[in-house]
Design a protein around this motif. Structure first.
Motif, PDB file in Angstrom:
ATOM      1  N   GLY B  49       0.850  -1.181   0.000  1.00 42.10           N
ATOM      2  CA  GLY B  49       0.000   0.000   0.000  1.00 42.10           C
ATOM      3  C   GLY B  49       0.882   1.226   0.000  1.00 42.10           C
ATOM      4  N   GLU B  50       0.266   2.372  -0.323  1.00 37.20           N
ATOM      5  CA  GLU B  50       1.042   3.608  -0.361  1.00 37.20           C
ATOM      6  C   GLU B  50       1.431   4.030   1.046  1.00 37.20           C
ATOM      7  OE1 GLU B  50      -0.988   6.146  -3.854  1.00 37.20           O
ATOM      8  OE2 GLU B  50      -2.299   5.011  -2.545  1.00 37.20           O
ATOM      9  N   SER B  51       2.365   4.974   1.137  1.00 38.68           N
ATOM     10  CA  SER B  51       2.720   5.521   2.447  1.00 38.68           C
ATOM     11  C   SER B  51       1.479   6.102   3.095  1.00 38.68           C
ATOM     12  CB  SER B  51       3.752   6.634   2.298  1.00 38.68           C
ATOM     13  OG  SER B  51       4.863   6.149   1.602  1.00 38.68           O
ATOM     14  N   HIS B 236       6.183  -1.215  -0.053  1.00 43.03           N
ATOM     15  CA  HIS B 236       5.354  -0.633  -1.100  1.00 43.03           C
ATOM     16  C   HIS B 236       5.859  -1.089  -2.460  1.00 43.03           C
ATOM     17  CE1 HIS B 236       8.361   2.596  -0.105  1.00 43.03           C
ATOM     18  NE2 HIS B 236       8.668   2.267  -1.334  1.00 43.03           N
ATOM     19  N   TYR B 273      -8.118  -0.736  -7.118  1.00 44.59           N
ATOM     20  CA  TYR B 273      -6.875  -0.154  -6.610  1.00 44.59           C
ATOM     21  C   TYR B 273      -5.693  -1.081  -6.876  1.00 44.59           C
ATOM     22  CZ  TYR B 273      -3.359   1.562  -3.340  1.00 44.59           C
ATOM     23  OH  TYR B 273      -2.215   2.016  -2.796  1.00 44.59           O
ATOM     24  N   LEU B 277      -2.456  -0.353  -9.065  1.00 41.56           N
ATOM     25  CA  LEU B 277      -1.110  -0.514  -8.522  1.00 41.56           C
ATOM     26  C   LEU B 277      -0.250  -1.348  -9.461  1.00 41.56           C
ATOM     27  CD1 LEU B 277      -1.039  -1.433  -4.709  1.00 41.56           C
ATOM     28  CD2 LEU B 277      -0.030   0.538  -5.833  1.00 41.56           C
ATOM     29  N   SER B 280       0.935   0.240 -12.596  1.00 40.50           N
ATOM     30  CA  SER B 280       1.970   1.270 -12.491  1.00 40.50           C
ATOM     31  C   SER B 280       3.362   0.676 -12.291  1.00 40.50           C
ATOM     32  CB  SER B 280       1.630   2.230 -11.342  1.00 40.50           C
ATOM     33  OG  SER B 280       1.645   1.542 -10.120  1.00 40.50           O
ATOM     34  N   LEU B 291       4.071   4.859 -18.808  1.00 42.53           N
ATOM     35  CA  LEU B 291       3.673   4.067 -17.666  1.00 42.53           C
ATOM     36  C   LEU B 291       2.323   4.577 -17.183  1.00 42.53           C
ATOM     37  CD1 LEU B 291       5.074   1.851 -16.119  1.00 42.53           C
ATOM     38  CD2 LEU B 291       5.948   3.583 -14.578  1.00 42.53           C
ATOM     39  N   VAL B 293      -0.390   5.761 -14.720  1.00 42.87           N
ATOM     40  CA  VAL B 293      -0.280   6.467 -13.451  1.00 42.87           C
ATOM     41  C   VAL B 293      -1.661   6.526 -12.832  1.00 42.87           C
ATOM     42  CG1 VAL B 293       0.122   8.722 -12.406  1.00 42.87           C
ATOM     43  CG2 VAL B 293       1.710   7.830 -14.099  1.00 42.87           C
ATOM     44  N   ARG B 295      -4.762   7.933 -11.070  1.00 44.86           N
ATOM     45  CA  ARG B 295      -5.348   9.264 -11.010  1.00 44.86           C
ATOM     46  C   ARG B 295      -5.336   9.794  -9.592  1.00 44.86           C
ATOM     47  NH1 ARG B 295      -8.941  11.758 -13.821  1.00 44.86           N
ATOM     48  NH2 ARG B 295     -10.150  12.087 -11.925  1.00 44.86           N
ATOM     49  N   GLY B 296      -5.300  11.111  -9.494  1.00 42.97           N
ATOM     50  CA  GLY B 296      -5.546  11.744  -8.201  1.00 42.97           C
ATOM     51  C   GLY B 296      -4.447  11.499  -7.193  1.00 42.97           C
ATOM     52  N   ASN B 297      -4.790  11.796  -5.957  1.00 44.77           N
ATOM     53  CA  ASN B 297      -3.788  11.725  -4.903  1.00 44.77           C
ATOM     54  C   ASN B 297      -4.386  11.076  -3.668  1.00 44.77           C
ATOM     55  OD1 ASN B 297      -1.238  12.366  -3.798  1.00 44.77           O
ATOM     56  ND2 ASN B 297      -1.207  14.084  -5.227  1.00 44.77           N
ATOM     57  N   VAL B 298      -3.499  10.727  -2.749  1.00 44.80           N
ATOM     58  CA  VAL B 298      -3.979  10.150  -1.502  1.00 44.80           C
ATOM     59  C   VAL B 298      -4.816  11.205  -0.784  1.00 44.80           C
ATOM     60  CG1 VAL B 298      -3.280   9.141   0.682  1.00 44.80           C
ATOM     61  CG2 VAL B 298      -1.926   8.742  -1.360  1.00 44.80           C
TER      62      VAL B 298
ATOM     63  N   ASN C   5       5.313   4.054  -6.349  1.00 47.48           N
ATOM     64  CA  ASN C   5       4.335   3.627  -7.346  1.00 47.48           C
ATOM     65  C   ASN C   5       4.150   4.586  -8.509  1.00 47.48           C
ATOM     66  OD1 ASN C   5       3.898   1.509  -5.644  1.00 47.48           O
ATOM     67  ND2 ASN C   5       2.232   2.576  -4.596  1.00 47.48           N
ATOM     68  N   ASP C  20      -5.098  18.032 -10.727  1.00 47.99           N
ATOM     69  CA  ASP C  20      -5.784  17.397  -9.608  1.00 47.99           C
ATOM     70  C   ASP C  20      -5.308  17.968  -8.287  1.00 47.99           C
ATOM     71  OD1 ASP C  20      -7.486  15.831 -10.905  1.00 47.99           O
ATOM     72  OD2 ASP C  20      -6.379  13.953 -10.682  1.00 47.99           O
ATOM     73  N   GLN C  24      -7.301  20.012  -5.276  1.00 51.99           N
ATOM     74  CA  GLN C  24      -7.390  19.606  -3.881  1.00 51.99           C
ATOM     75  C   GLN C  24      -6.869  20.672  -2.946  1.00 51.99           C
ATOM     76  OE1 GLN C  24      -5.410  15.896  -3.565  1.00 51.99           O
ATOM     77  NE2 GLN C  24      -6.989  14.800  -4.684  1.00 51.99           N
TER      78      GLN C  24
END
Lengths: 330, 347, 389
Positions: B49-51, B236, B273, B277, B280, B291, B293, B295-298, C5, C20, C24
């Motif tokens: 999982g991500e940080s 990760h 998800y 993952l 990527s 590659l 990527v 979308r969006g951010n945590v 990632n 994006d 935010q």
């Protein structure tokens, strides 16, 4: 390690020389040469000093030679234990300062011990209990304490003592022991009088050390090795005391070097207010009466002892810290 | 009593609906918010999982070492502890670790003795002022009834076991005298000294270079073969997972989004998800120029999206995904679990 | 932030992410400038704000001391030596509420003990008036006037809100006048420290080598000497016949003799980082000149530190002057400073009988604490991202 000690000892030599030059300058700065002052002082007291004697003294202090020769003569005499003559007391300086410097050092070292003795556990406690009310109280007290000027505190304490507690006018001894020869009972008596000056001198240092101790312990508490120690199954107390506290102690102890000059400084001023039989009052009187040999000797010895103390604490510290001991430090 | 549970697994640790929240002045951070998985005896569970997705907090919850302002607010960590009886037979008892006081003697004897842990920054995990030997011996003496002499002997053996050359000398070394790889070997020696049933490795190779990483991974596999230690391997890095794990848990924002055998996860990922993952990861046989990527951010941990936390970034989101309803947890094939509305019908 | 990632992102996708991200950020967080952050954080620290306000008031009083003080600091009230602080009444002898007033003081001698006693004569009331005319003075040496902020008719005798001192002069007026020297010497000392520290620290960091070595040894030397004995020695060596202004500057220099060392160390460190910091390397690569980097990058990076450090070293300087003058080694009458005023308090027996002569020490304490609170708040605020004390 040996290299470190050697380097450290060598480093302190120029400092000692520098101090002696400053002390010598303090003798030199007032107008007129001190022999004239001495002679006129003696004459005013009705004692006669002959030209021959004057010439002999002149030769002894190399007054007819250039300044640097005078310095060399003075410092060689000094190192041989001949610190010159106090004009005011008309006694050899060495006979005047011994006990006072010793008492000053006792008070200073005691203050140092009390400072660390209080500040380290309180700082650790405060950091472990971060953001609890006890931590807030300690932080606030330490915050105020850091800024308290010790001699004003001494002044106010003295006033309160005289006004409300019927204390005498300070000092280190009760009347019974004032002029008594040294004995066990006198030492006990002295220690009974010591707590007040020690607390007054130590206030700001203690407060400062609490703050540093708290901050560094907090820093260390968040480091991975503490968690690793907990993950090993160590009890909380042991995990905290053995690792982060041990690491946090180092910078604290390494500031002894800065602490000592400050404490000796504070001691000088506070002892004047509290009337302690230490260096402060005598140095003060020497300066006021332009009794320069006495004053310079005080400054030279006090400063040298401070440098020496710093040196010893640095070496002890290096011995405690493997990162210095093995020279692998960043 | 059987060691097999209903699924036919030989479980060591079973985590049920674990919730660990942090109560900060800025708000509550639900670092772990309902996570289920199990770790098999002698096997490796990879956690990816991500940080900030709650991997490390999950690990610390298993060790029952969450500290204020954090708290385990719900769930169970059931430890199937094997005990040898006098007659030679083994008996398994089940303990819910979260019911134990974190600093109680029993919990501390499990922590370090039966469960141990290695960390991301090996050098920082060792005290700068103590030799590695002191720290290994400390653990040994704490959990075993041995004297200094024996502890030292065992510590040297451990260092030899993790391939530290000149172990007799290195035992008196300080962390700053060793390389990062050597420090991690020492940490592993320390962690395995008491022959624990579970080793939690929290990104143990993240701070190491690739060659050292490969060595450490090899070492861990060897040691696992020798001691039958279960490993919970947090990373990760999907490539590392493929190499070391038999089962994989994928986490996103405190939730367990997918739990699957490693092959199923890589060849038949179900959660959007997980798919993202895997897309990527750069592949050597890939023809694509670019590659993929995600979308969006945590999202902001203080203000998680309602419903499924992944829905704002999800490519296959349904209307129901943003609704404040419990996301269904579905076993799509035996041992393969997904938390996603897409499989609400059972796959 | 998701750092793993997402290896090797290409332009197109980067732009997407950027959009994006912006969405935010703008929706959830408002970005503040550094200055706003500093101010916001400073305001949160109540002690620091209080300290700042007190300091502002004290410095204002010092600037306006001729106007605010009711009397000329050298005016002696014959026969009123050590008059205790005057009681300001708002209720008269009949119990009626009135605007603040005082009763005139009568001097009596106790027939038995021959002790001097001061008694209020409650038959006459003298109201305290604002903008009362009194002793002549020239405001800032420019505007001749005799208007004081407050006062009473001369017939009422002294309005001594903090008592009179050993020579019958108004202590409050003297404290206000004294604050000019006591408060300014801190600033002056800090100014000298700054100059010496900048020059020596800068040279040391810029050129390194032998220069650096010498400066470092000198700093070590100064730091290893106990300050007070050194200050005392140096101050005592000042010729006694010097005018007070020259003594003032000499004392300032003696005080900054020690103060510059820490500053020089920090500046040196910053200059040394010229060789190490990545952003300096980056700037050099981009073609920036050495002086441009120093001016544009280094100076701003330690400005806030220096400001904080200077603020926090002012109290030490004030203490130094007070201590030296208190001992009679610093400034001496006719100059007025808080330390000079405290000289009266040297004899503890005098203090016990006339405790109000400790008033200057309260001013010193309040000033020193305020500076510490203020400076501490500044330090915390100047680094808005730090979590330290």
């Amino acid at each position: 390690m040996r290299g470190y000690i050697l380097r450290r000892v060598l480093q302190s030599i120029p400092i000692l020389i520098g101090i002696s030059i400053v002390a010598f300058l303090i003798i030199q700065l007032p107008p007129g040469d001190y022999l004239t002052v001495y002679a006129s002082n003696l004459r005013s007291q009705g004692e006669f000093i002959g030209d021959e004697e004057l010439e002999a003294l002149k030769a002894q202090y190399a007054l007819d030679k250039p300044v640097y020769m005078q310095y060399i003569r003075w410092i060689t005499n000094f190192l041989q234990g001949n610190m010159g003559q106090s004009f005011y007391w008309n006694k050899p300086v060495s006979s005047l300062i011994g006990e006072r410097i010793a008492l000053s050092m006792v008070v200073s070292i005691l203050t140092l011990i009390v400072t660390y003795g209080i500040a380290i556990p309180v700082g650790i406690y405060s950091s472990i209990k971060q953001y609890t009310w006890s931590d807030h109280v300690i932080t606030l007290i330490a915050f105020i304490g850091v800024g308290l000027p010790s001699f004003l505190v001494a002044l106010i304490v003295m006033y309160l003592g005289v006004k409300y507690f019927n204390l005498g006018a300070g000092g280190l001894f009760s009347a019974d022991y004032l002029d008594a020869p040294w004995s066990f009972a006198r030492v006990i008596d002295m220690l009974k009088h010591m707590w007040l000056p020690v607390i007054v001198i130590g206030i700001s240092g203690t407060a400062g050390t609490i703050r540093v101790m708290r901050a560094t312990t907090l820093d260390e508490l968040s480091k991975p090795y503490v968690e690793a120690a907990r993950a090993r199954g160590l009890s909380e107390l042991k995990a905290v005391l053995k690792y982060p506290v041990r690491v946090a102690l180092n910078p604290i102890l390494s500031t002894i070097g800065w602490m000592l000059p400050t404490i000796v400084s504070g001691e000088t001023l506070v002892s004047l207010v509290l009337g302690l039989p230490t260096t402060g009052p005598l140095l003060y009187r020497a300066l006021i009466t332009q009794d320069m040999f006495l004053a310079a000797s005080f400054i030279l010895i006090l400063s040298s002892l401070t440098v020496l103390g710093t040196l010893i604490s640095d070496i002890l510290l290096a011995w405690m810290d493997p990162r210095i001991r093995f020279g692998g430090a960043e | 009593m059987s060691n097999e549970n209903t699924n036919g697994h030989n479980m060591l640790v079973q985590v049920k609906n674990l919730k660990t929240h942090f109560f900060l002045t800025e708000g509550i951070v639900r670092a772990v918010d309902g996570v289920n998985f199990y770790i098999d005896r002698g096997r490796t569970l990879g956690v990816v999982g991500e940080s900030g997705c709650g991997k490390s907090v999950t690990a610390r919850s298993i060790m029952n070492m969450i500290r204020p302002p954090g708290r385990n607010v719900a769930g169970q960590v059931i430890y199937h502890r094997q005990k040898k009886e006098a007659q030679g037979s083994t008996v398994t008892e089940e303990i819910d670790l979260l019911t134990l006081e974190p600093m109680s003697a029993e919990m501390r004897s499990i922590r370090g003795g039966e469960f141990s842990m290695i960390f991301q920054e090996p050098r920082a995990s060792l005290s700068p002022l103590h030799t590695i030997g002191t720290q290994i011996m400390e653990g040994l003496k704490l959990h075993m009834d041995i004297d200094d002499e024996e502890a030292r002997q065992r510590a040297i053996e451990q260092l030899q076991r993790v391939n530290i050359p000149k172990a007799e000398e290195r035992i008196d070394a300080y962390a700053h005298q060793l390389s990062g790889g050597m420090c991690q070997r020492a940490m592993i020696a320390l962690a395995l000294a008491c022959q624990p049933a579970l080793l939690i490795a929290d990104e143990p190779t993240t701070s190491l270079d690739v060659t050292t990483e490969a060595q450490i991974l090899n070492l861990m596999r060897e040691l696992q073969d020798t001691f039958h230690t279960s490993i919970m391997y947090i990373t990760h890095n999907m490539a590392v997972i493929a190499e070391i794990a038999q089962r994989v848990l994928v986490m996103y924002m405190g939730k367990d989004v997918e739990l699957a055998p490693v092959d199923a996860l890589f060849y038949d990922p179900r959660h959007p998800y997980t798919r993202a993952l895997l897309r990527s990861i750069p592949r050597i046989d890939d023809e694509r120029e670019m590659l993929a990527v995600m979308r969006g951010n945590v999202p902001d941990p203080y203000a998680l999206p309602t419903g499924c936390p992944f829905h704002p970034r999800c490519e296959s989101r349904l209307r129901v995904c943003s609704q404040p309803v419990e996301v269904p947890y579905v076993e799509v094939s035996p041992g393969h679990f997904v938390r996603c509305h897409l499989y609400a019908g059972g796959g | 932030m998701a750092e793993p990632n997402i290896p090797q992102v290409q332009d197109q996708t980067l732009a997407e992410i950027g959009a994006d991200l912006e969405d935010q950020v703008s929706s959830s967080v408002q970005l503040l400038t550094h200055g706003q952050l500093v101010l916001a954080r400073f305001k949160k620290n109540r002690l620091a704000v209080i300290g700042g306000v007190i300091l502002a008031i004290l410095y204002l009083l010092a600037i306006l001391c001729e106007f605010v003080s009711p009397y000329d600091p050298d005016r002696r009230f014959q026969g009123f030596v050590y008059l205790p602080p005057t009681t300001v009444h708002i209720r008269d002898a009949e119990g009626r509420w009135r605007a603040p007033f005082i009763y005139p003081i009568k001097r009596m001698t106790d027939p038995k003990t021959f002790e001097r006693k001061y008694v209020e004569d409650t038959s006459v009331r003298y109201p305290i008036k604002l903008l009362q005319k009194g002793d002549e003075y020239e405001l800032w040496g420019l505007i001749p006037t005799n208007v004081h902020l407050f006062g009473v008719d001369d017939a009422a005798g002294p309005l001594a809100i903090m008592g009179l001192e050993s020579m019958g002069r108004d202590l409050f007026s003297r404290i206000l006048y004294g604050s000019r020297i006591s408060l300014s010497i801190g600033l002056a000392g800090v100014f000298f420290s700054l100059i010496i520290g900048l020059v020596l620290g800068g040279l040391s960091g810029l050129y390194g080598g032998a220069v650096d070595n010498i400066v470092q040894r000198v700093i070590e030397f100064i730091r290893s000497i106990p300050t007070i004995p050194l200050w005392m020695g140096l101050a005592a060596a000042l010729p006694p016949n010097w005018p007070q202004l020259r003594v003032y500057f000499a004392i300032t220099i003696i005080l900054s003799f020690v103060g510059w060392t820490t500053l020089a160390r920090v500046i040196r460190g910053k200059f040394l980082s010229l060789r190490e910091e990545d952003y300096v390397l980056a700037a050099t690569q981009a073609g920036a000149s050495r002086w441009f980097i120093i001016w544009e990058h280094l100076v701003p990076s330690f400005m806030s530190y220096i400001l904080v450090h200077l603020t926090l070293s002012i109290p030490g300087m004030i203490m130094g002057e007070t201590g030296l003058s208190f001992l009679g080694l610093g400034l001496a009458p006719p100059a007025i400073s808080w330390g000079v005023l405290l000289k009266d308090a040297q004899k503890i027996q005098e203090v016990a009988i006339h405790p109000w002569i400790l008033w200057p020490s309260i001013f010193v304490l309040v000033t020193v604490l305020s500076f510490n609170f203020f400076g501490d708040g500044l330090r915390d605020a100047s680094d808005p991202y730090s979590q330290r004390l």
